[in-house]
Enzyme design. Sequence first.
Site, PDB file in Angstrom:
ATOM      1  N   ASP A 193       0.839  -1.200   0.000  1.00 19.73           N
ATOM      2  CA  ASP A 193       0.000   0.000   0.000  1.00 19.73           C
ATOM      3  C   ASP A 193       0.878   1.255   0.000  1.00 19.73           C
ATOM      4  OD1 ASP A 193      -2.210  -1.570  -0.120  1.00 19.73           O
ATOM      5  OD2 ASP A 193      -3.009  -1.046   1.849  1.00 19.73           O
ATOM      6  N   HIS A 196     -10.326  -5.666   8.704  1.00 23.70           N
ATOM      7  CA  HIS A 196      -9.755  -6.724   7.859  1.00 23.70           C
ATOM      8  C   HIS A 196      -9.646  -8.037   8.618  1.00 23.70           C
ATOM      9  CE1 HIS A 196      -9.050  -3.499   5.099  1.00 23.70           C
ATOM     10  NE2 HIS A 196      -8.172  -2.920   5.881  1.00 23.70           N
ATOM     11  N   HIS A 250       1.113  -8.614   2.631  1.00 23.39           N
ATOM     12  CA  HIS A 250       0.312  -7.436   2.971  1.00 23.39           C
ATOM     13  C   HIS A 250      -0.761  -7.735   4.023  1.00 23.39           C
ATOM     14  CE1 HIS A 250      -1.180  -3.449   2.700  1.00 23.39           C
ATOM     15  NE2 HIS A 250      -2.391  -3.873   2.378  1.00 23.39           N
ATOM     16  N   HIS A 286      -1.639  -3.636   6.038  1.00 24.11           N
ATOM     17  CA  HIS A 286      -3.077  -3.692   5.773  1.00 24.11           C
ATOM     18  C   HIS A 286      -3.923  -3.117   6.915  1.00 24.11           C
ATOM     19  CE1 HIS A 286      -6.338  -4.724   3.244  1.00 24.11           C
ATOM     20  NE2 HIS A 286      -6.735  -5.816   3.859  1.00 24.11           N
TER      21      HIS A 286
HETATM   22 FE   LIG Z   1      -4.169  -2.679   2.636  1.00 25.49          FE
END
Ligand SMILES: [Fe+2]
Length: 465
Positions: A192, A324, A314, A351
């Site tokens: 990211d 997440h 990630h 993440h």
């Molecule tokens: Fe991410």
Amino acid sequence: MGFLHSLLLALCLVLNLVFVCNGGRTSTFVRKVEKTIDMPLDSDVFDVPSGYNAPQQVHITQGDHVGKAVIVSWVTEDEPGSNAVRYWSKNSKQKRLAKGKIVTYRFFNYTSGFIHHTTIRNLEYNTKYYYEVGLGNTTRQFWFTTPPEIGPDVPYTFGLIGDLGQSYDSNKTLSHYELNPTKGQTVLFVGDLSYADNYPNHDNVRWDTWGRFAERSVAYQPWIWTVGNHELDFAPEIGETKPFKPYSHRYRTPYKASQSTSPFWYSIKRASAHIIVLASYSAYGKYTPQYKWLEQELPKVNRTETPWLIVLMHSPWYNSYNYHYMEGESMRVMYEPWFVKYKVDVVYAGHVHAYERSERVSNVAYNVVNGICTPIKDQSAPVYITIGDGGNLEGLATNMTEPQPEYSAYREASFGHAIFDIKNRTHAHYSWHRNQDGYSVEADSHWFFNRFWHPVDDSTTHVSH
Ligand SMILES: [Fe+2]
């Protein structure tokens, strides 16, 4: 005196008991809630270098399997210009030229500049090199230092940054990393990068600004790239259906050198570390190219040569935030038995926009019949660290699952960066630095004992006798 002594002893035992009974720790540090916003386009960190066709967004990464090559990348806006890099070592006046390739791409209504990728090979280990790009127009000069020759007791210092983005907080994270008195020599970046996809039509101008923002570090030391979900740029609603298009045009990895067939998963060796980069958003099930690659990669790791086995990905496998949650679960089911079998030292993921460090745990006993699905302490298992706290515009993940799971050793919702400082084949010192402190404050730290050479319990809740 005898009585006092006994009292003290009893007190110590009670305190010890408390220490042992406590699972992990949720930091009491509460960050002042402020909105995380991107720096405006006219910020000085996004300044375009002056001069006709001046190279911008200069960045380097390792260019081979062993650290004797560097991929130099940059962008020119006015015309393609020279694709050559001129370079020389500090000790030699002899200047060399390496030539590369120029690519461009379109994304909806955006057309990229001329993106240059040139690999410099056959470098000497442990040597400072100067390099110049933009030959023939506006020339800019940078430098980097190659890693020492690979060996089991070679000290080396890695920085860890994830989910960086380009907010005011991102800028603080990068500055804190640069100013940390323990100098990182290479960044392990866990995915990211720019967060351009948060803008209308994934405004790729934000890929360019991110490239200019990060240049102050990544032009001088390699960043090892991991792909994250914000690199997907999959936008069928505007006709953009090729995943990873902007990222893969702009950022290169030396994947072929580790017999990988995709730039998104690969390995490198650097100093005393063997680093495996995995792709959370490419197929990883049985029989897939990534699965087959990892299956043949792990037996190749030679701990006598590179004692430290580090994995980057990630999406985290162990994450106790309500963000997440369990997204990494399917990959964990596929690969965790291998990580335990091959005694991976540490897994870094991003993440989740917060910080967390796990105990050494595994959860590999489960099958559909036995129902055993609780993580257990396992000295052959890696420590899992979530370091997705670079500071991007999406803000912090603050909501945690309660109670804190036993496997979670430390968690805190703050932005920051970390340092993994390898001392020799047995010891590495790890520290996490939250942005709100001075550069050298270790909000969390941990001595890693190598799983191959010194596989004794290094957990923080363990009481040694
Ligand atoms: Fe991410």
